[in-house]
Design an enzyme around this catalytic site. Structure first.
Site, PDB file in Angstrom:
ATOM      1  N   ASP A   1       0.828  -1.203   0.000  1.00 20.13           N
ATOM      2  CA  ASP A   1       0.000   0.000   0.000  1.00 20.13           C
ATOM      3  C   ASP A   1       0.871   1.266   0.000  1.00 20.13           C
ATOM      4  OD1 ASP A   1      -2.565   1.006   0.000  1.00 20.13           O
ATOM      5  OD2 ASP A   1      -2.748   1.074   2.174  1.00 20.13           O
TER       6      ASP A   1
ATOM      7  N   GLY B   1      -7.679   8.868   7.200  1.00 19.14           N
ATOM      8  CA  GLY B   1      -7.868   9.204   8.603  1.00 19.14           C
ATOM      9  C   GLY B   1      -9.340   9.419   8.898  1.00 19.14           C
TER      10      GLY B   1
ATOM     11  N   GLY C   1      -9.330   5.473   2.471  1.00 13.49           N
ATOM     12  CA  GLY C   1      -9.782   6.372   3.543  1.00 13.49           C
ATOM     13  C   GLY C   1     -11.189   6.118   4.024  1.00 13.49           C
TER      14      GLY C   1
ATOM     15  N   SER D   1     -12.250   4.649   6.759  1.00 10.72           N
ATOM     16  CA  SER D   1     -12.507   4.713   8.211  1.00 10.72           C
ATOM     17  C   SER D   1     -13.393   5.916   8.504  1.00 10.72           C
ATOM     18  CB  SER D   1     -11.192   4.874   8.985  1.00 10.72           C
ATOM     19  OG  SER D   1     -10.476   3.668   8.984  1.00 10.72           O
TER      20      SER D   1
ATOM     21  N   ILE E   1      -9.502   0.212   4.790  1.00 10.12           N
ATOM     22  CA  ILE E   1      -9.738   0.636   6.180  1.00 10.12           C
ATOM     23  C   ILE E   1      -8.436   0.487   6.965  1.00 10.12           C
ATOM     24  CG2 ILE E   1     -10.951   0.096   8.348  1.00 10.12           C
ATOM     25  CD1 ILE E   1     -13.181   0.616   6.592  1.00 10.12           C
TER      26      ILE E   1
HETATM   27  O1  G3H Z   1      -4.608   2.802   2.307  1.00 13.47           O
HETATM   28  C1  G3H Z   1      -5.135   2.889   3.429  1.00 13.47           C
HETATM   29  C2  G3H Z   1      -6.438   3.479   3.578  1.00 13.47           C
HETATM   30  O2  G3H Z   1      -6.788   4.286   2.549  1.00 13.47           O
HETATM   31  C3  G3H Z   1      -6.900   3.744   4.947  1.00 13.47           C
HETATM   32  O3  G3H Z   1      -7.614   4.919   5.166  1.00 13.47           O
HETATM   33  O4  G3H Z   1      -7.160   5.205   7.582  1.00 13.47           O
HETATM   34  O5  G3H Z   1      -9.026   6.403   6.496  1.00 13.47           O
HETATM   35  O6  G3H Z   1      -9.144   3.960   6.845  1.00 13.47           O
HETATM   36  P1  G3H Z   1      -8.271   5.144   6.609  1.00 13.47           P
HETATM   37 ZN    ZN Z   2      -4.980   4.776   1.356  1.00  9.97          ZN
END
Ligand code: G3H
Ligand code: ZN
Length: 294
Positions: free
Chosen positions: A80, A186, A222, A224, A244
């Site tokens: 990632d 985030g 993103g 979350s 997530i």
């Molecule tokens: O690549 C990781 C994600 O896009 C996580 O995003 O921390 O908002 O869940 P998040």
């Molecule tokens: Zn991401």
């Protein structure tokens, strides 16, 4: 067993999404893979550059292969948010299933050019590895936020347009695209996330299908903090993979804090970390039920 490309194509047909969860240590890895196993759905484990340095890139591959090859569980590994060709090479050599080359902070044309170099390299070395790229500013870092990430694209004029998506995919030949559609990395502690532009997701998906003569799977980063309803609508609009991370990190911390409070004299790591594992399991199970429609 089906490979990741086939698993994604199947998800697209069924109009469901595959969950992608970031981990950096064993408790979260065990929780995510157990939740997917209990539900009987495929899952993607994500490790960012920092996460894979901590868990160890080779250990991550070995654990995923063990589940897949010895136990028949469809678990896949994504490198990632990879920012350099050196880190792309490490992931290719280690045996990852997918790589997100993240040039989103670069000017658009430079992002196309760098991503194209990554695609050329990966397809030459290991054509089965899927390459994803990101466009638009959705902020970086899976953290608890007090305010929007600096410069984040949440106004309609800053979000990814169908034309940009087509130009980017044509110029790079990536396998998967992560657009900016109102999502941010985030989450806010006590406030709702910005709204997702589902109409835009539909338009981008349709424009890509027409331009490429086949669907180009879309990835939502993103997620979350987004509600079940928001994510369900995004899946219906055309999202195939949902990322997530912050929710996992928050659950890990809360789980450890609870264990430390309840067992102030305990020093056995697995007795303390099982609290984190249980909390992460609950979150991942609920998210996977939603994404898979089970
Ligand atoms: O690549 C990781 C994600 O896009 C996580 O995003 O921390 O908002 O869940 P998040
Ligand atoms: Zn991401």
């Amino acid at each position: 067993m089906k490979n990741l490309r086939e698993i994604i194509a199947e998800a697209e047909k069924k109009k469901v999404a595959i969950g992608h969860f970031n981990v950096s240590e064993l408790a979260a890895f065990r929780a995510v893979t157990k939740a997917a196993r209990d539900l009987g759905v495929p899952v993607i484990i994500g490790t960012s550059e920092g996460e894979r340095d901590f868990i160890d890139i080779h250990d991550a591959v070995a654990m995923v292969r063990d589940l897949r090859e010895k136990h028949g569980q469809p678990v896949f590994l994504n490198a990632d948010h990879t920012h350099s060709i050196e880190k792309v090479k490490e992931a290719v050599e280690a045996g990852y299933d997918a790589i997100l080359f993240d040039g989103a902070a670069l000017p658009f044309e430079e992002n196309i050019q760098k991503t194209r170099e990554v695609v050329t390299y990966v397809k030459k070395m290991a054509p089965q590895i899927l390459v994803e790229a990101e466009i638009g500013n959705i902020g970086s870092g899976s953290t608890i936020r007090k305010e929007l990430p600096h410069g984040a694209a949440i106004n309609p004029e800053d979000l990814t347009t169908p034309e940009e998506a087509v130009r980017f995919v044509k110029g790079t030949e990536i396998d998967l695209l992560a657009p900016a559609v109102g999502n941010i990395h985030g989450m806010f502690a006590n406030a709702p996330e910005p709204a997702l532009d589902n109409q835009r997701i539909k338009l981008i998906r349709e424009a890509l299908r027409q331009a490429q003569g086949k669907p180009v799977p879309l990835v939502l980063h993103g997620a979350s903090g987004n509600t079940d309803e928001e994510l369900k609508t995004a899946i219906t609009a055309g999202i195939s993979i949902i990322h997530i991370s912050t929710e996992i990190r928050v659950a890990w911390r809360k789980g450890v804090e609870k264990s430390l409070e309840e067992k102030p004299d305990e020093v056995t790591p697995y007795k303390l970390l099982s609290g984190a594992e249980n909390k992460i399991y609950e979150i991942v199970l609920a998210r996977l039920k939603l994404f898979s429609g089970r």
